[in-house]
Design an enzyme around this catalytic site. Structure first.
Site, PDB file in Angstrom:
ATOM      1  N   PRO A 105       1.312   0.608  -9.605  1.00  0.00           N
ATOM      2  CG  PRO A 105      -0.446  -0.410 -10.755  1.00  0.00           C
ATOM      3  CD  PRO A 105       0.951  -0.635 -10.295  1.00  0.00           C
ATOM      4  CB  ALA A 108      -3.864  -0.380  -7.591  1.00  0.00           C
ATOM      5  N   GLY A 109      -3.789  -2.240  -4.534  1.00  0.00           N
ATOM      6  CA  GLY A 109      -3.754  -3.613  -4.020  1.00  0.00           C
ATOM      7  C   GLY A 109      -2.475  -4.360  -4.312  1.00  0.00           C
ATOM      8  CG  LEU A 110      -0.846  -4.309  -7.755  1.00  0.00           C
ATOM      9  CD1 LEU A 110      -0.298  -3.963  -9.133  1.00  0.00           C
ATOM     10  CD2 LEU A 110      -1.249  -5.791  -7.727  1.00  0.00           C
ATOM     11  N   GLY A 111       0.552  -3.414  -3.143  1.00  0.00           N
ATOM     12  CA  GLY A 111       1.550  -3.194  -2.093  1.00  0.00           C
ATOM     13  C   GLY A 111       2.533  -2.088  -2.404  1.00  0.00           C
ATOM     14  CB  SER A 112       2.364   1.022  -4.437  1.00  0.00           C
ATOM     15  OG  SER A 112       1.375   1.745  -3.757  1.00  0.00           O
ATOM     16  CB  ALA A 115       7.153  -1.888  -2.661  1.00  0.00           C
ATOM     17  CG  ASP A 156       1.155  -4.894   1.436  1.00  0.00           C
ATOM     18  OD1 ASP A 156       0.688  -6.040   1.360  1.00  0.00           O
ATOM     19  OD2 ASP A 156       0.538  -3.876   1.075  1.00  0.00           O
TER      20      ASP A 156
HETATM   21  O1  PMV Z   1      -4.589  -3.588  -0.860  1.00  0.00           O
HETATM   22  P1  PMV Z   1      -3.314  -3.783  -0.157  1.00  0.00           P
HETATM   23  O2  PMV Z   1      -2.127  -4.017  -1.020  1.00  0.00           O
HETATM   24  O3  PMV Z   1      -3.077  -2.672   0.827  1.00  0.00           O
HETATM   25  O4  PMV Z   1      -3.434  -5.148   0.701  1.00  0.00           O
HETATM   26  C1  PMV Z   1      -4.187  -5.183   1.875  1.00  0.00           C
HETATM   27  C2  PMV Z   1      -4.288  -6.568   2.444  1.00  0.00           C
HETATM   28  C3  PMV Z   1      -5.282  -6.663   3.596  1.00  0.00           C
HETATM   29  O5  PMV Z   1      -5.301  -8.024   4.012  1.00  0.00           O
HETATM   30  C4  PMV Z   1      -6.676  -6.267   3.152  1.00  0.00           C
HETATM   31  C5  PMV Z   1      -4.895  -5.764   4.774  1.00  0.00           C
HETATM   32  C6  PMV Z   1      -3.645  -6.212   5.521  1.00  0.00           C
HETATM   33  O6  PMV Z   1      -3.054  -5.344   6.192  1.00  0.00           O
HETATM   34  O7  PMV Z   1      -3.275  -7.397   5.472  1.00  0.00           O
END
Ligand code: PMV
Length: 326
Positions: A105, A108-112, A115, A156
């Site tokens: 997704p 959404a916090g999964l590093g799309s 990747a 990421d």
């Molecule tokens: O939400 P994501 O997958 O972009 O992860 C961000 C992680 C943070 O620590 C909030 C930012 C970073 O660059 O490390």
């Protein structure tokens, strides 16, 4: 000839945001992938087609949308940046046809985006006979990540290129840790869109406004990540889960949780999760629940009932992989 690269998504088990201030974070690659397929074009344009139903053409920096109008360009531009970085480095004066298929997704916090950048760099390199090292992949995908995140820590791209589990510290060599046990994770997606860069900026402001209150929390989070590493090495998932739940509390204190995330976190805990927390930047996006293998479906049901979309995932040791199709 065309070449495909695949790269995994990630979950941050502990330490997001605090990692921006030099504290360690524990991050794990999961079995959810983006695939990027590239081939050469005779003109010098870069044509990108995404399975999100978006496509467009770059001639130099000029973008011509095909499907879904100019605003969808935000999704394609990082791909163009990553591809161009490699074309320039290898001094190739040619165009590219790029196809993106992703199970991850977006935003959404999964590093799309990490990747996607890593897979694009690996695929374009291989198309012209270059196998980049892990360090080169991380470096070459940085400009693309900067477009998305403004000031990324690099976490990421690093995990997506290497796979497995690692302790990540900004500016330091990542430290892979060998985790023997399965780490079953249930992901709950709130579906609430957010931008990592905005959340990183909001945390910085809160830290500036309340340094005496929040700096000890930043250091406590670093200490928590060190304890999480020990729990992982000991195979003590109960303790890891507890630390993840504490981590969610610290993330709430710096202002990045919200009601949709908390709702899913509490639903997962109530259904028997060993621990649950938001993952990534917060403000929406995803949470993760640490589960036993048996309880995964039960926890996923509870998250869905609370309004989240779910992915059942586990650790993958595979980082980026690249192959020639024909
Ligand atoms: O939400 P994501 O997958 O972009 O992860 C961000 C992680 C943070 O620590 C909030 C930012 C970073 O660059 O490390």
């Amino acid at each position: 000839m065309n070449v495909t690269a695949s790269a995994p998504a990630k979950v941050i088990l502990t330490g997001e945001h605090f990692v921006v201030y030099g504290e360690p974070a524990v991050v794990m690659a999961i079995d959810c992938y983006v695939h990027v397929t590239v081939s050469e074009r005779l003109d010098r344009a870069v044509h990108i087609v995404s399975d999100l139903g978006i496509s467009g053409l770059y001639a130099g920096n000029k973008y011509s949308p095909e499907k879904r109008g100019p605003q969808a360009e935000n999704v394609l531009r990082p791909v163009n940046i990553a591809a161009k970085t490699v074309l320039d480095l290898l001094e190739k004066k040619t165009g590219l046809e790029i196809k993106v298929d992703s199970q991850i997704p977006v935003a959404a916090g999964l590093g799309s985006s990490g990747a996607l950048a890593v897979a694009t760099v690996a695929a374009v390199g291989k198309l012209f006979g270059t196998d980049f090292s892990r360090d080169e992949l991380i470096k070459l995908s940085f400009d693309s990540e900067k477009f998305v995140h403004f000031e990324p820590s690099g976490i990421d791209q690093t995990i997506s290129s290497s796979g497995g589990v690692m302790v990540y510290r900004k500016g330091k060599r990542p430290n892979p840790i060998e985790v023997k046990s399965e780490i079953p994770i249930v992901i709950g997606n709130t579906g609430v869109p957010r931008k990592t860069g905005d959340l990183v900026n909001a945390v910085r402001k809160r830290l500036n406004d309340f340094p005496d209150v929040l700096e000890p929390i930043v250091h406590a989070a670093g200490d928590l990540s060190t304890r999480a590493v020990k729990a992982l090495l000991d195979g003590n998932l109960k303790r890891l889960g507890e630390l993840m739940s504490i981590n969610h509390g610290l993330l709430s204190a710096i202002g990045v949780s919200n009601e949709p995330l908390d709702r899913l976190v509490y639903a997962a805990r109530k259904a028997g999760a060993l621990g649950a927390k938001l993952t990534g930047a917060g403000g929406g996006g995803c949470m993760i629940a640490l589960s036993t293998l048996e309880d995964r479906e039960k926890i996923a049901d509870a998250i869905r009932e609370a309004g989240g979309a779910t992915i059942i995932a586990k650790k993958t040791n595979a980082g980026v992989q690249v192959w020639v199709n024909e």
